[in-house]
Design a protein around this motif. Structure first.
Motif, PDB file in Angstrom:
ATOM      1  N   SER A  43       0.825  -1.199   0.000  1.00 17.28           N
ATOM      2  CA  SER A  43       0.000   0.000   0.000  1.00 17.28           C
ATOM      3  C   SER A  43       0.866   1.259   0.000  1.00 17.28           C
ATOM      4  CB  SER A  43      -0.926  -0.004   1.209  1.00 17.28           C
ATOM      5  OG  SER A  43      -1.755   1.123   1.201  1.00 17.28           O
ATOM      6  N   ASN A  44       1.963   1.253   0.738  1.00 16.27           N
ATOM      7  CA  ASN A  44       2.857   2.411   0.743  1.00 16.27           C
ATOM      8  C   ASN A  44       3.452   2.651  -0.632  1.00 16.27           C
ATOM      9  OD1 ASN A  44       2.436   3.037   3.411  1.00 16.27           O
ATOM     10  ND2 ASN A  44       4.273   2.010   4.134  1.00 16.27           N
ATOM     11  N   LYS A  45       3.763   1.576  -1.328  1.00 17.40           N
ATOM     12  CA  LYS A  45       4.347   1.698  -2.663  1.00 17.40           C
ATOM     13  C   LYS A  45       3.331   2.270  -3.656  1.00 17.40           C
ATOM     14  CE  LYS A  45       6.858  -0.981  -6.095  1.00 17.40           C
ATOM     15  NZ  LYS A  45       7.395  -2.288  -6.459  1.00 17.40           N
ATOM     16  N   VAL A  46       2.099   1.825  -3.573  1.00 14.58           N
ATOM     17  CA  VAL A  46       1.070   2.243  -4.531  1.00 14.58           C
ATOM     18  C   VAL A  46       0.482   3.605  -4.178  1.00 14.58           C
ATOM     19  CG1 VAL A  46      -1.207   1.655  -5.442  1.00 14.58           C
ATOM     20  CG2 VAL A  46       0.501  -0.128  -5.141  1.00 14.58           C
ATOM     21  N   ASN A  47       0.151   3.828  -2.913  1.00 19.37           N
ATOM     22  CA  ASN A  47      -0.594   5.023  -2.504  1.00 19.37           C
ATOM     23  C   ASN A  47       0.255   6.127  -1.906  1.00 19.37           C
ATOM     24  OD1 ASN A  47      -3.139   3.833  -3.122  1.00 19.37           O
ATOM     25  ND2 ASN A  47      -2.962   2.647  -1.249  1.00 19.37           N
ATOM     26  N   GLY A  48       1.503   5.869  -1.598  1.00 20.81           N
ATOM     27  CA  GLY A  48       2.311   6.832  -0.857  1.00 20.81           C
ATOM     28  C   GLY A  48       2.180   6.549   0.629  1.00 20.81           C
ATOM     29  N   VAL A  49       3.113   7.088   1.391  1.00 22.35           N
ATOM     30  CA  VAL A  49       3.178   6.743   2.802  1.00 22.35           C
ATOM     31  C   VAL A  49       1.986   7.283   3.591  1.00 22.35           C
ATOM     32  CG1 VAL A  49       4.537   6.989   4.915  1.00 22.35           C
ATOM     33  CG2 VAL A  49       5.678   6.544   2.761  1.00 22.35           C
ATOM     34  N   ALA A  50       1.571   8.509   3.331  1.00 23.19           N
ATOM     35  CA  ALA A  50       0.502   9.119   4.134  1.00 23.19           C
ATOM     36  C   ALA A  50      -0.797   8.327   4.043  1.00 23.19           C
ATOM     37  CB  ALA A  50       0.277  10.560   3.701  1.00 23.19           C
ATOM     38  N   VAL A  51      -1.256   8.052   2.844  1.00 19.96           N
ATOM     39  CA  VAL A  51      -2.506   7.308   2.673  1.00 19.96           C
ATOM     40  C   VAL A  51      -2.270   5.820   2.883  1.00 19.96           C
ATOM     41  CG1 VAL A  51      -4.311   6.697   1.022  1.00 19.96           C
ATOM     42  CG2 VAL A  51      -3.475   9.036   1.123  1.00 19.96           C
ATOM     43  N   GLY A  52      -1.165   5.309   2.385  1.00 22.51           N
ATOM     44  CA  GLY A  52      -0.886   3.877   2.486  1.00 22.51           C
ATOM     45  C   GLY A  52      -0.790   3.385   3.909  1.00 22.51           C
ATOM     46  N   PHE A  53      -0.076   4.123   4.751  1.00 20.86           N
ATOM     47  CA  PHE A  53       0.060   3.713   6.153  1.00 20.86           C
ATOM     48  C   PHE A  53      -1.284   3.751   6.863  1.00 20.86           C
ATOM     49  CE2 PHE A  53       0.698   4.628  10.641  1.00 20.86           C
ATOM     50  CZ  PHE A  53       1.441   3.524  10.997  1.00 20.86           C
ATOM     51  N   THR A  54      -2.040   4.807   6.615  1.00 21.08           N
ATOM     52  CA  THR A  54      -3.341   4.938   7.270  1.00 21.08           C
ATOM     53  C   THR A  54      -4.274   3.802   6.874  1.00 21.08           C
ATOM     54  OG1 THR A  54      -3.038   7.321   7.236  1.00 21.08           O
ATOM     55  CG2 THR A  54      -5.242   6.522   7.670  1.00 21.08           C
ATOM     56  N   LEU A  55      -4.312   3.496   5.588  1.00 15.10           N
ATOM     57  CA  LEU A  55      -5.173   2.399   5.132  1.00 15.10           C
ATOM     58  C   LEU A  55      -4.689   1.049   5.654  1.00 15.10           C
ATOM     59  CD1 LEU A  55      -5.933   3.376   1.433  1.00 15.10           C
ATOM     60  CD2 LEU A  55      -7.454   3.502   3.408  1.00 15.10           C
ATOM     61  N   ALA A  91     -13.349   0.200   9.739  1.00 11.06           N
ATOM     62  CA  ALA A  91     -13.614  -0.024   8.315  1.00 11.06           C
ATOM     63  C   ALA A  91     -14.179   1.238   7.662  1.00 11.06           C
ATOM     64  CB  ALA A  91     -14.569  -1.203   8.145  1.00 11.06           C
ATOM     65  N   ALA A  92     -15.099   1.899   8.340  1.00 13.08           N
ATOM     66  CA  ALA A  92     -15.678   3.135   7.781  1.00 13.08           C
ATOM     67  C   ALA A  92     -14.620   4.211   7.615  1.00 13.08           C
ATOM     68  CB  ALA A  92     -16.813   3.623   8.685  1.00 13.08           C
ATOM     69  N   GLY A  93     -13.750   4.346   8.597  1.00 16.27           N
ATOM     70  CA  GLY A  93     -12.662   5.322   8.495  1.00 16.27           C
ATOM     71  C   GLY A  93     -11.729   5.009   7.347  1.00 16.27           C
ATOM     72  N   GLY A  94     -11.384   3.735   7.188  1.00 23.25           N
ATOM     73  CA  GLY A  94     -10.523   3.341   6.077  1.00 23.25           C
ATOM     74  C   GLY A  94     -11.148   3.618   4.732  1.00 23.25           C
ATOM     75  N   ILE A  95     -12.445   3.377   4.623  1.00 19.47           N
ATOM     76  CA  ILE A  95     -13.149   3.646   3.371  1.00 19.47           C
ATOM     77  C   ILE A  95     -13.150   5.152   3.078  1.00 19.47           C
ATOM     78  CG2 ILE A  95     -15.423   3.613   2.271  1.00 19.47           C
ATOM     79  CD1 ILE A  95     -15.844   0.881   3.740  1.00 19.47           C
ATOM     80  N   LEU A  96     -13.427   5.964   4.090  1.00 21.36           N
ATOM     81  CA  LEU A  96     -13.440   7.425   3.893  1.00 21.36           C
ATOM     82  C   LEU A  96     -12.065   7.956   3.512  1.00 21.36           C
ATOM     83  CD1 LEU A  96     -15.782   8.514   6.826  1.00 21.36           C
ATOM     84  CD2 LEU A  96     -16.307   8.482   4.367  1.00 21.36           C
ATOM     85  N   ILE A  97     -11.014   7.446   4.143  1.00 20.89           N
ATOM     86  CA  ILE A  97      -9.663   7.880   3.784  1.00 20.89           C
ATOM     87  C   ILE A  97      -9.326   7.424   2.375  1.00 20.89           C
ATOM     88  CG2 ILE A  97      -7.214   7.521   4.304  1.00 20.89           C
ATOM     89  CD1 ILE A  97      -8.050   7.499   7.274  1.00 20.89           C
ATOM     90  N   GLY A  98      -9.748   6.218   2.020  1.00 13.92           N
ATOM     91  CA  GLY A  98      -9.508   5.720   0.673  1.00 13.92           C
ATOM     92  C   GLY A  98     -10.186   6.568  -0.389  1.00 13.92           C
ATOM     93  N   LEU A  99     -11.335   7.126  -0.057  1.00  9.01           N
ATOM     94  CA  LEU A  99     -12.057   7.970  -1.011  1.00  9.01           C
ATOM     95  C   LEU A  99     -11.358   9.310  -1.242  1.00  9.01           C
ATOM     96  CD1 LEU A  99     -15.750   7.324   0.085  1.00  9.01           C
ATOM     97  CD2 LEU A  99     -14.590   6.432  -1.934  1.00  9.01           C
ATOM     98  N   THR A 100     -10.524   9.740  -0.302  1.00  7.14           N
ATOM     99  CA  THR A 100      -9.836  11.016  -0.461  1.00  7.14           C
ATOM    100  C   THR A 100      -8.726  10.961  -1.483  1.00  7.14           C
ATOM    101  OG1 THR A 100      -8.265  10.601   1.324  1.00  7.14           O
ATOM    102  CG2 THR A 100     -10.343  11.685   1.909  1.00  7.14           C
ATOM    103  N   LYS A 101      -8.239   9.809  -1.808  1.00  2.00           N
ATOM    104  CA  LYS A 101      -7.128   9.661  -2.756  1.00  2.00           C
ATOM    105  C   LYS A 101      -7.562   9.908  -4.129  1.00  2.00           C
ATOM    106  CE  LYS A 101      -3.125   7.231  -3.945  1.00  2.00           C
ATOM    107  NZ  LYS A 101      -2.291   8.238  -4.466  1.00  2.00           N
TER     108      LYS A 101
END
Length: 101
Positions: A43-55, A91-101
């Motif tokens: 996830s860090n490789k694909v999304n970057g560290v900020a979003v990848g780590f959080t997800l 899960a809801a938080g992860g989905i919301l953060i994923g939508l911000t990307k």
């Protein structure tokens, strides 16, 4: 760490049971944790560290379910409801953060 734990059990445990049912249950839970850790790297490789780590912190869902299912951790009805509620929030938080990307 694993080698240290085995050495400790050999010296301080009267009869270590390396191949008991509980050992294999712990191995299964550890494998679920390993899948989560591999997920953070990918996830860090694909999304970057900020979003990848959080997800990737959603691996707490896999770990919690692994403990409840494989290790058969006992919970009271209230504790189980609160745990499932927490998992839903994660899960809801992860989905919301994923939508911000």
């Amino acid at each position: 760490m694993a080698i240290g734990a085995m050495a400790f059990s050999f010296f301080f445990d009267k009869k270590p049971e390396l191949f008991s049912k509980k050992s294999f249950q712990n191995i299964a839970a550890g494998a679920a944790f390993a899948i989560g850790n591999i997920g953070i790297l990918l996830s860090n490789k694909v999304n970057g560290v900020a979003v990848g780590f959080t997800l990737s912190q959603m691996n707490v869902i896999v770990n919690t379910l692994g403990g409840l299912i494989f290790l058969k951790e006992s919970r009271t009805s209230k504790e189980l409801k609160l745990t499932i509620g927490g998992l839903i929030l994660v899960a809801a938080g992860g989905i919301l953060i994923g939508l911000t990307k």
